[in-house]
Scaffold this active site. Structure first.
Site, mmCIF file in Angstrom:
data_model
loop_
_atom_site.group_PDB
_atom_site.id
_atom_site.type_symbol
_atom_site.label_atom_id
_atom_site.label_comp_id
_atom_site.label_asym_id
_atom_site.label_seq_id
_atom_site.Cartn_x
_atom_site.Cartn_y
_atom_site.Cartn_z
ATOM 1 N N HIS A 155 -56.500 -14.978 21.431
ATOM 2 C CA HIS A 155 -56.991 -15.510 22.707
ATOM 3 C C HIS A 155 -55.956 -15.378 23.820
ATOM 4 O O HIS A 155 -56.304 -15.146 24.979
ATOM 5 C CB HIS A 155 -57.378 -16.975 22.512
ATOM 6 C CG HIS A 155 -57.939 -17.628 23.727
ATOM 7 N ND1 HIS A 155 -59.110 -17.230 24.323
ATOM 8 C CD2 HIS A 155 -57.466 -18.673 24.490
ATOM 9 C CE1 HIS A 155 -59.363 -17.992 25.373
ATOM 10 N NE2 HIS A 155 -58.376 -18.867 25.498
ATOM 11 N N SER A 183 -60.228 -18.009 29.920
ATOM 12 C CA SER A 183 -60.365 -19.224 29.118
ATOM 13 C C SER A 183 -61.031 -20.316 29.962
ATOM 14 O O SER A 183 -62.107 -20.089 30.516
ATOM 15 C CB SER A 183 -58.990 -19.655 28.594
ATOM 16 O OG SER A 183 -59.128 -20.641 27.598
ATOM 17 N N ASP A 198 -59.509 -12.386 19.312
ATOM 18 C CA ASP A 198 -59.715 -13.741 19.817
ATOM 19 C C ASP A 198 -60.655 -14.488 18.880
ATOM 20 O O ASP A 198 -61.837 -14.165 18.774
ATOM 21 C CB ASP A 198 -60.317 -13.675 21.227
ATOM 22 C CG ASP A 198 -60.373 -15.037 21.925
ATOM 23 O OD1 ASP A 198 -60.247 -16.068 21.242
ATOM 24 O OD2 ASP A 198 -60.555 -15.052 23.152
#
Length: 372
Positions: free
Chosen positions: A353, A147, A323
């Site tokens: 995610h 991320s 995701d």
């Protein structure tokens, strides 16, 4: 704040910022595991996501209210084996877990607040490079992140290709997309429209009088993007946790109004909102979200494809099938553009995610292979 396992390093000089100006008196909090080799050849940098911190591994303890966010992957005998590797995890510049951020006190004795400068991912990596220099680490055996941490890992390899031997990028993009920015904008509005935000200068307010409602609402919005839609449907569906009717004052005992329903999924989002409010700073949330929105490894480098061609590291890239914040096609674009991408795969997971934090077995298998 309890210190926990944190250590600190101060940069020796003001940090020049990509957008202009400097940030003086920068310090980064970090944690480390394992022993650094005499030639520093076994150093691995692990980078956290938006609301993460330096506590990548280890149990909950004073100063660390939860176990490490990659505890199943970092430690003796684990995928990132601390019997072999010296692992370092810094708290990102702009964060609120020990590193310089909006809540930090300036040399004049006041919190930065609204005066804290806008940061980019490149600024954060520049600060991390200063930390590496302070610790005598010239080249990382590996830089790993998911991320926002994946954005920083990618920026490390693009901007400092001679300092990264192995690159691990999970669940991120090479540049922020309109869709990702669109999800973040309501979060920023939620915080900035909270009457207790005070333009970012709320740090002297009495306890409980900060922009907690706005931060909680930002987290509710964000958490929807962190989990898979099918997973939420399976766990909660349309289940109602409770239902209340309220009476409108008036003659005849009052008239019934439509029932107010509290859905199980609503309770789930409320839970995560409250958890974040108790451990995170709204000013840091704004600063870091804004930095993610500015992310673009191709800026000033001839575009994303040209920037990716600068990377010299052996790389592996992981996406996660459900995701919806950073869909797998974003990771495929990164893998396709890297000259030495040894592995690209999409982990089949219903957890969205957050799969990079949850799917330990599948992620660990790739990490072991990449670090072998």
């Amino acid at each position: 704040m309890a210190v926990g396992r944190r250590k600190w390093a101060a940069l020796p000089a003001p940090l020049g910022l990509e957008g202009g100006g400097v940030l003086p008196d920068v310090r980064l909090a970090y944690e480390s595991w394992g022993r650094l080799a005499p030639d520093a050849s076994n150093a691995v940098l692990v980078l956290h996501g938006l609301t993460g911190d330096s506590h990548a591994s280890g149990p909950a303890m004073p100063g660390h209210p939860t176990a490490g966010w990659w505890d199943a992957l970092v430690g003796p005998g684990r995928a990132v084996d601390t019997d072999r590797w010296f692992v370092l995890a810094p708290n990102v510049l702009g964060g609120c877990q020990g590193s310089t951020g909006p809540a930090s006190t300036t040399r004049h004795g006041h919190p930065w607040g609204s005066r804290f400068p806008a940061l980019t991912i490149r600024d954060q990596v520049a600060a991390e490079a200063g930390l590496a220099d302070a610790l005598g680490i010239r080249t990382w055996a590996a830089v790993l992140g998911g991320s926002m941490g994946g954005m920083r890992a990618l920026e490390w390899a693009v901007g400092r290709p001679d300092r990264v031997r192995t690159l691990g990028v999970l669940a991120c993009s090479a540049a922020a997309t309109a869709d990702q920015i669109a999800w973040s904008v309501p979060q920023l509005h939620a915080i900035r429209s909270d009457p207790h935000w005070r333009g970012g200068d709320y740090y002297g307010a009495p306890a409980g009088r900060g922009p907690h409602r706005g931060l909680g609402n930002a987290r509710r919005i964000a958490h929807v993007t962190y989990r898979g839609g099918a997973e939420l449907e399976e766990r909660f569906g349309r289940r109602i946790e409770r239902e209340k009717r309220h009476l409108v004052p008036g003659g005849g005992g009052g008239a019934p109004t439509p029932p107010i329903r509290r859905y199980a999924v609503e309770s789930y989002l409320d839970h995560h909102a409250q958890k974040l409010v108790h451990r995170f700073d709204a000013g840091s949330y704004v600063a870091l979200t804004d930095a993610m929105n500015r992310h673009d490894v191709g800026r000033g480098r001839g575009g994303v494809d040209a920037a990716l061609r600068r990377v010299r590291a052996d790389a592996f890239v992981l996406g996660f099938s459900s995701d919806r914040l950073f869909p797998p096609y974003e990771q495929h674009r990164i893998a396709r553009g890297l000259p030495r991408c040894a592995h690209f795969s999409v982990v089949e997971s219903p957890t969205g995610h957050d799969g990079f934090l949850i799917e330990h077995e599948q992620v660990g298998a790739v990490l072991r292979q990449a670090l072998r």
